[in-house]
Design an enzyme around this catalytic site. Structure first.
Site, PDB file in Angstrom:
ATOM      1  N   TYR A 167      37.924  47.913  37.961  1.00 61.18           N
ATOM      2  CA  TYR A 167      37.957  47.860  39.307  1.00 61.18           C
ATOM      3  C   TYR A 167      37.111  46.428  39.705  1.00 61.18           C
ATOM      4  O   TYR A 167      37.314  45.823  40.502  1.00 61.18           O
ATOM      5  CB  TYR A 167      37.332  49.127  39.794  1.00 61.18           C
ATOM      6  N   LYS A 171      38.597  43.389  41.879  1.00 56.10           N
ATOM      7  CA  LYS A 171      37.980  42.944  43.265  1.00 56.10           C
ATOM      8  C   LYS A 171      37.256  41.522  43.214  1.00 56.10           C
ATOM      9  O   LYS A 171      37.510  40.946  44.156  1.00 56.10           O
ATOM     10  CB  LYS A 171      36.891  44.004  43.551  1.00 56.10           C
TER      11      LYS A 171
END
Ligand code: NAI
Length: 302
Positions: A167, A171
């Protein structure tokens, strides 16, 4: 009274707008006059499953409030899905002015244990998803010389967080995509910015602990709606937003240590200058990679 920020004759695409943060953006953009494509795959937090009900509910809520919206159920995780989402905007409303890349999933595991299938799934939705949706929209925006793009980054990637290698990488990748689309979009009136939100949603309800009560998704909405508006005349910025705090995050570089033109210092010399090299007291925030190189150019010319 200040001038109202409105979206008359504007078309917005919000991905992952069936719930959580995305739904608040879609509702507020529509309330202020935008025609909205409400995209949502309707799956679970880990990206499994899918249903039309989430996007349909957001559209129903927008219509009940007197707004205009159309649902789209494609996945941002494929190029065809991204193209179909933008095509829905063109077919239904004739153009696209705003893209809010918001769709997201979580597959948290420590780096030592994360399966590659979980890495790919998360990169596909967050990072590749933003490519899939934004590229066809960018073509339209380039032609009309106007556009607003908002990417959803996260403190987990910008600053780091345990258990979120997949993640966090996705991001922070979005920050890179924002930087380049902002640089390339500048001459076409296309502004690109990124947010790092904190809000109580189904994605975070088990993660935020006592902070959850203090971080309402609706506190993120005004910032995103501003970044999506004509009034927003800046680009290329990262904003952190949550619980009533609105602030900027930026990537800077210090002057560092200049070893001298043509110098190849020893390892020990590098060690001996670590204080200057690592100093964060004074820095610049370059607006593109050339600006950083110019700093070296100045040192070479000194
Ligand atoms: P959420 O789970 O309520 O919303 C995400 C939405 O994206 C869901 O409605 C889901 O169905 C949709 N979605 C997932 N995969 C999709 C796909 N392949 N195609 C289309 N739609 C898809 O979670 P939340 O919190 O509203 O998240 C919104 C964004 O904000 C995400 O990008 C998330 O990573 C980011 N974020 C949220 C934070 C928070 O504190 N809530 C913190 C940092 C980032």
């Amino acid at each position: 009274m200040t001038d109202q920020i409105v979206f008359d004759n504007q078309v917005a695409v919000v991905t992952g707008a069936g719930g959580g943060l995305g739904k608040t953006y879609a509702l507020e953009l529509a309330r202020r006059g935008a025609r909205v494509v409400v995209n949502d795959l309707g799956g679970s937090v880990d990206g499994s499953g899918g249903a039309s009900s989430m996007a349909d509910q957001t559209v129903a809520d927008i219509e009940a409030a007197g707004g205009e919206a159309v649902a789209n159920y494609d996945s941002v995780a494929t190029q065809e899905g991204g193209a179909a989402i933008i095509q829905t905007a063109l077919d239904s409303f004739g153009t696209v002015d705003i893209v809010v890349n918001n769709a997201g999933i979580l597959r948290d595991k420590s780096f030592a244990n994360v399966e590659m299938s979980d890495v790919h799934a998360v990169l596909d939705v967050h990072l590749r998803g933003a490519f899939h949706v934004t590229q066809p929209a960018f073509q339209v925006m380039k032609e009309k010389a106007y556009g607003r793009i908002v990417y959803t980054a996260s403190a987990s990637g910008i600053f780091g967080n345990f258990g979120q290698a997949n993640y966090g990488a996705a991001k922070m990748g979005l920050v890179g995509l924002m930087n380049v689309t902002a640089v390339e979009g500048a001459k076409y009136g296309i502004n690109a910015n990124a947010i790092a939100p904190v809000a109580r949603t189904r994605m975070t309800e088990d993660l935020l602990g006592p902070l959850a009560e203090a971080v309402d998704p609706n506190q993120v909405t005004p910032l995103v709606v501003y970044l999506a508006s004509q009034n927003c005349d800046f680009s290329h910025e990262i904003w952190t937003v949550g619980g009533g705090r609105y602030a900027r995050i930026f990537v800077g570089t210090n002057r560092g240590w200049f070893a001298g033109k043509g110098a190849v210092p020893s390892v020990e010399e590098v060690r001996d200058h670590l204080d200057e090299i690592r100093d964060v007291e004074s820095y610049i925030v370059p607006s593109n990679s050339m600006e950083e190189l110019m700093m070296l150019g100045q040192m070479l010319a000194e």
